[in-house]
Design a protein around this motif. Structure first.
Motif, PDB file in Angstrom:
ATOM      1  N   TRP A  45       0.837  -1.201   0.000  1.00 52.49           N
ATOM      2  CA  TRP A  45       0.000   0.000   0.000  1.00 52.49           C
ATOM      3  C   TRP A  45       0.874   1.255   0.000  1.00 52.49           C
ATOM      4  O   TRP A  45       0.508   2.282  -0.588  1.00 52.49           O
ATOM      5  CB  TRP A  45      -0.957   0.000   1.189  1.00 52.49           C
ATOM      6  N   LYS A  46       2.039   1.172   0.629  1.00 52.30           N
ATOM      7  CA  LYS A  46       2.946   2.319   0.645  1.00 52.30           C
ATOM      8  C   LYS A  46       3.507   2.571  -0.749  1.00 52.30           C
ATOM      9  O   LYS A  46       3.629   3.728  -1.182  1.00 52.30           O
ATOM     10  CB  LYS A  46       4.079   2.081   1.644  1.00 52.30           C
ATOM     11  N   LEU A  47       3.844   1.513  -1.466  1.00 55.56           N
ATOM     12  CA  LEU A  47       4.306   1.681  -2.837  1.00 55.56           C
ATOM     13  C   LEU A  47       3.204   2.315  -3.685  1.00 55.56           C
ATOM     14  O   LEU A  47       3.470   3.191  -4.516  1.00 55.56           O
ATOM     15  CB  LEU A  47       4.713   0.324  -3.427  1.00 55.56           C
ATOM     16  N   GLY A  48       1.971   1.866  -3.477  1.00 53.38           N
ATOM     17  CA  GLY A  48       0.862   2.402  -4.244  1.00 53.38           C
ATOM     18  C   GLY A  48       0.622   3.876  -4.019  1.00 53.38           C
ATOM     19  O   GLY A  48       0.110   4.575  -4.901  1.00 53.38           O
ATOM     20  N   GLN A  49       0.989   4.378  -2.841  1.00 53.27           N
ATOM     21  CA  GLN A  49       0.757   5.789  -2.517  1.00 53.27           C
ATOM     22  C   GLN A  49       2.001   6.656  -2.703  1.00 53.27           C
ATOM     23  O   GLN A  49       1.917   7.880  -2.618  1.00 53.27           O
ATOM     24  CB  GLN A  49       0.229   5.919  -1.088  1.00 53.27           C
TER      25      GLN A  49
END
Length: 324
Positions: free
Chosen positions: A284-288
């Motif tokens: 999720w951090k990569l996605g954001q």
């Protein structure tokens, strides 16, 4: 149906966990980059957490609704507006027929998610509705949405006025710096101690040359153990070359001196080493994360990564919601 007035930047239909069981045939899982925000969008509108929704990348779409429904927008702040009025995020909201939802450029974060009661009802391909653009599979006609298209929606009944409390949402950073968990391996024994220390202590910059196949990182050079040089010829000439082998999802694939995190639409195998792997709970951090932002990596055990994933799954349930 929902009419697409503006498509945004590579807005795509995804479901969770995506297309499972076909990677050995060239079809990666796909699915949402930030599955935490994605699942909560679905839970807000009364869907199963994995129902098909929209992933909006950096610049969101404009959608026209032809029937009453309930929707939710989560993830990156793209300043959503309903008929020109600010639209509350992380809430379930009733939308009337002939209203228009517009998302702009992301102010914080990189990807927003739109869920609609019932979920999108595009045709399943290989067991999933997720879009895999590069092969033209899933989504609408195999690709991201386009202006003028009609998006089919299944029947569903949502409850407006529900809210995800702040403490259960992902902490989408505003300081342009992320700490990303990694597990060692599968090829960490090809990197020497100095190289490992340098990787874990450095700030890596996310390159603009990144997409749903791989996140390219810019940073210091790597150094290798003796086995990276003293190896059979079939392993290749570069220290980071290895005989073709399988890649785990989230592998930090070392192509020469350039680390590339293999994400949702990444390849399943190849001839480069993978010293570290980003676990699914940190995706999720990569996605954001946005190009130009800085990534620091923190080493965790597989057991800790599994605990992280379990904790996120336990949060993404209807019982967490409160009245807005």
């Amino acid at each position: 149906m929902i009419k697409v007035l503006k498509a945004g930047l590579e807005t795509s239909i995804q479901d969770y966990p995506g297309r499972i069981g076909y990677w050995n045939q060239g079809f990666p899982p796909s699915g949402p980059m930030d599955s935490w925000s994605f699942r909560f969008a679905n839970v807000l509108v009364g869907n199963q957490p994995g129902a098909a929704g929209l992933e909006c990348q950096f610049l969101g779409p404009t959608l026209f609704f032809d029937a009453d429904t309930v929707i939710a927008v989560t993830g990156a702040d793209m300043r959503p507006a309903l008929d020109g009025e600010p639209f509350p995020m992380w809430q379930s909201v009733a939308v009337r027929a002939r209203q228009t939802l517009a998302l702009g450029a992301a102010r914080v974060g990189g990807r927003a998610y739109i869920a609609v009661a019932g979920g999108f009802a595009n045709e399943e391909r290989l067991g999933s509705r997720s879009t895999f653009n590069k092969a033209g599979v899933g989504g609408i006609d195999g690709h991201s949405i386009k202006a003028g298209q009609d998006l089919p929606v299944a029947e569903g009944r949502g409850t407006p006025g529900l809210l995800v409390p702040n403490e259960h949402r992902p902490d989408i950073r505003t300081d342009r710096t992320w700490t990303i968990e990694v597990c060692a391996g599968p090829n960490d024994d090809w990197i020497d101690d100095a190289g490992k220390k340098r990787f874990l202590s450095s700030a890596w910059t996310l390159s603009a040359k990144s997409d749903r196949t791989g996140f390219r990182l810019q940073g210091p050079e790597w150094t290798f153990t003796e086995k990276a040089y003293n190896k059979p010829k079939e392993h290749g000439s570069l220290p980071s070359n290895i005989i073709d082998h399988g890649y785990p999802l989230g592998a930090i694939n070392l192509a020469g001196q350039t680390p590339i995190i293999l994400v949702n639409d990444g390849p399943s195998m190849g001839g480069f080493i993978n010293p570290y792997t980003v676990p699914s709970a940190a995706f999720w951090k990569l996605g954001q994360a946005r190009p130009g932002e800085h990534l620091h990596f923190r080493l965790v055990s597989v057991a800790e990564a599994q605990r992280m994933a379990k904790q996120i799954a336990e949060r993404c349930v209807r019982e967490i919601l409160v009245n807005a």
